[in-house]
Design a protein around this motif. Structure first.
Motif, PDB file in Angstrom:
ATOM      1  N   ASP A  31       0.580  -1.312  -0.008  1.00 23.75           N
ATOM      2  CA  ASP A  31       0.007  -0.078  -0.069  1.00 23.75           C
ATOM      3  C   ASP A  31       0.984   1.372   0.019  1.00 23.75           C
ATOM      4  O   ASP A  31       1.910   1.338   0.440  1.00 23.75           O
ATOM      5  N   ASP A  32       0.067   2.344  -0.460  1.00 21.99           N
ATOM      6  CA  ASP A  32       0.567   3.787  -0.466  1.00 21.99           C
ATOM      7  C   ASP A  32       1.679   4.128  -1.305  1.00 21.99           C
ATOM      8  O   ASP A  32       2.313   5.320  -1.055  1.00 21.99           O
ATOM      9  N   HIS A  82      -6.105   3.313  -4.279  1.00 25.00           N
ATOM     10  CA  HIS A  82      -6.046   3.200  -2.695  1.00 25.00           C
ATOM     11  C   HIS A  82      -6.886   4.436  -2.293  1.00 25.00           C
ATOM     12  O   HIS A  82      -6.232   5.455  -1.885  1.00 25.00           O
ATOM     13  N   HIS A  86      -5.980   9.539   0.375  1.00 25.09           N
ATOM     14  CA  HIS A  86      -5.708   9.019   1.943  1.00 25.09           C
ATOM     15  C   HIS A  86      -5.689  10.084   2.768  1.00 25.09           C
ATOM     16  O   HIS A  86      -4.937  10.091   3.631  1.00 25.09           O
ATOM     17  N   HIS A 212       3.786  -2.264   3.397  1.00 32.40           N
ATOM     18  CA  HIS A 212       3.833  -1.090   3.126  1.00 32.40           C
ATOM     19  C   HIS A 212       5.514  -0.422   3.022  1.00 32.40           C
ATOM     20  O   HIS A 212       6.009  -0.195   3.832  1.00 32.40           O
TER      21      HIS A 212
HETATM   22 ZN   LIG Z   1      -2.683   3.357   3.092  1.00 38.23          ZN
END
Ligand SMILES: [Zn+2]
Length: 253
Positions: A31-32, A82, A86, A212
């Motif tokens: 993620d991210d 995503h 965020h 991550h």
């Molecule tokens: Zn995230």
């Protein structure tokens, strides 16, 4: 405990799998991602080296062509959406949520549609219409609308709940968010993987590893390298692409 002792239970579980003629199935969600960074290079190099397909959950509002160019050299990477930015919209005393019930549903769905369109426009066929909600949280009332704005899959964390679209959840998070903020204990992670493999053997979901890359410490990278060494080169295991899993879910298998 030596490293070999930590990993031995998984090695033995895979031997049992092989004897039973069953494959141990894994997939990887990270993620991210937003931009090319040394940490992203490290993730792509490591997964590439072991031929492990990786699904990058990219934050639409913050990403642009720079990531597209970097991924040209990473055919094993697939892109998911995503959220939008965020950004937390929950009050301070609640768990963080971008896709909660704190705003009008139209506003949230508009952002998600924009995110899907932006990321698909950038990454073309590399993007899959799968939503990965930030912090793995989405208001239950929004899920039935995701299909109407173009999503065909949803990925959060934990046991999947029935939904009108494919739900492909992660279930083993390597990071210790509430403690060290580094990698979880390797022995505990091995146990969590074995438990999920046993659940999968009984008809449950494959191991969905959650990483991550931007916050990995050396122990997190070491864990991935060890796991890939134990799994990626044995016939007893398969690292699946997200497309395979979505396709299988759509087929009702
Ligand atoms: Zn995230």
């Amino acid at each position: 405990m030596t490293s070999d002792q930590i990993w031995q239970p998984l090695v033995e579980e895979l031997v049992r799998r092989q004897r039973a003629g069953r494959k141990a199935e894994f997939w990887l969600r990270d993620d991210d991602a937003v931009d090319p960074t040394p940490a992203l290079d490290r993730l792509l190099d490591l997964t590439g080296q072991f031929a492990v397909p990786v699904t990058l959950a990219v934050i639409p509002a913050q990403t642009d062509e720079k990531l597209v160019v970097r991924l040209e050299e990473a055919p094993h990477a697939t892109i998911a959406i995503h959220g939008w930015a965020h950004r937390n919209h929950a009050p301070e005393d609640q768990k963080k949520q971008e896709l909660g019930a704190h705003r009008p549903r139209e506003a949230v769905l508009d952002e998600l549609a924009r995110g899907l369109s932006h990321v698909t426009g950038l990454h073309g066929a590399r993007a899959v219409p799968m939503l990965v909600p930030p912090w793995n949280r989405i208001d239950a009332g929004l899920v039935s609308d995701l299909g109407s704005i173009g999503f065909s899959a949803l990925s959060v964390f934990g046991p999947p709940k029935p939904a009108s679209l494919a739900v492909i959840n992660s279930n083993v998070d390597i990071m210790d968010w509430h403690g060290t903020r580094g990698c979880r204990d390797h022995g505990l992670l091995v146990q969590a993987i074995i438990a999920q493999l046993q659940h999968a053997f009984d008809g449950g979901e494959p191991v969905g590893l959650l990483t991550h890359h931007l916050v990995h410490d050396e122990l997190a990278w070491l864990f991935l390298e060890r796991l890939f060494t134990v799994t990626a080169r044995t016939e007893a295991c398969a690292w699946l692409s997200i497309r395979t899993l979505i396709g299988r879910s759509a087929a009702g298998a």
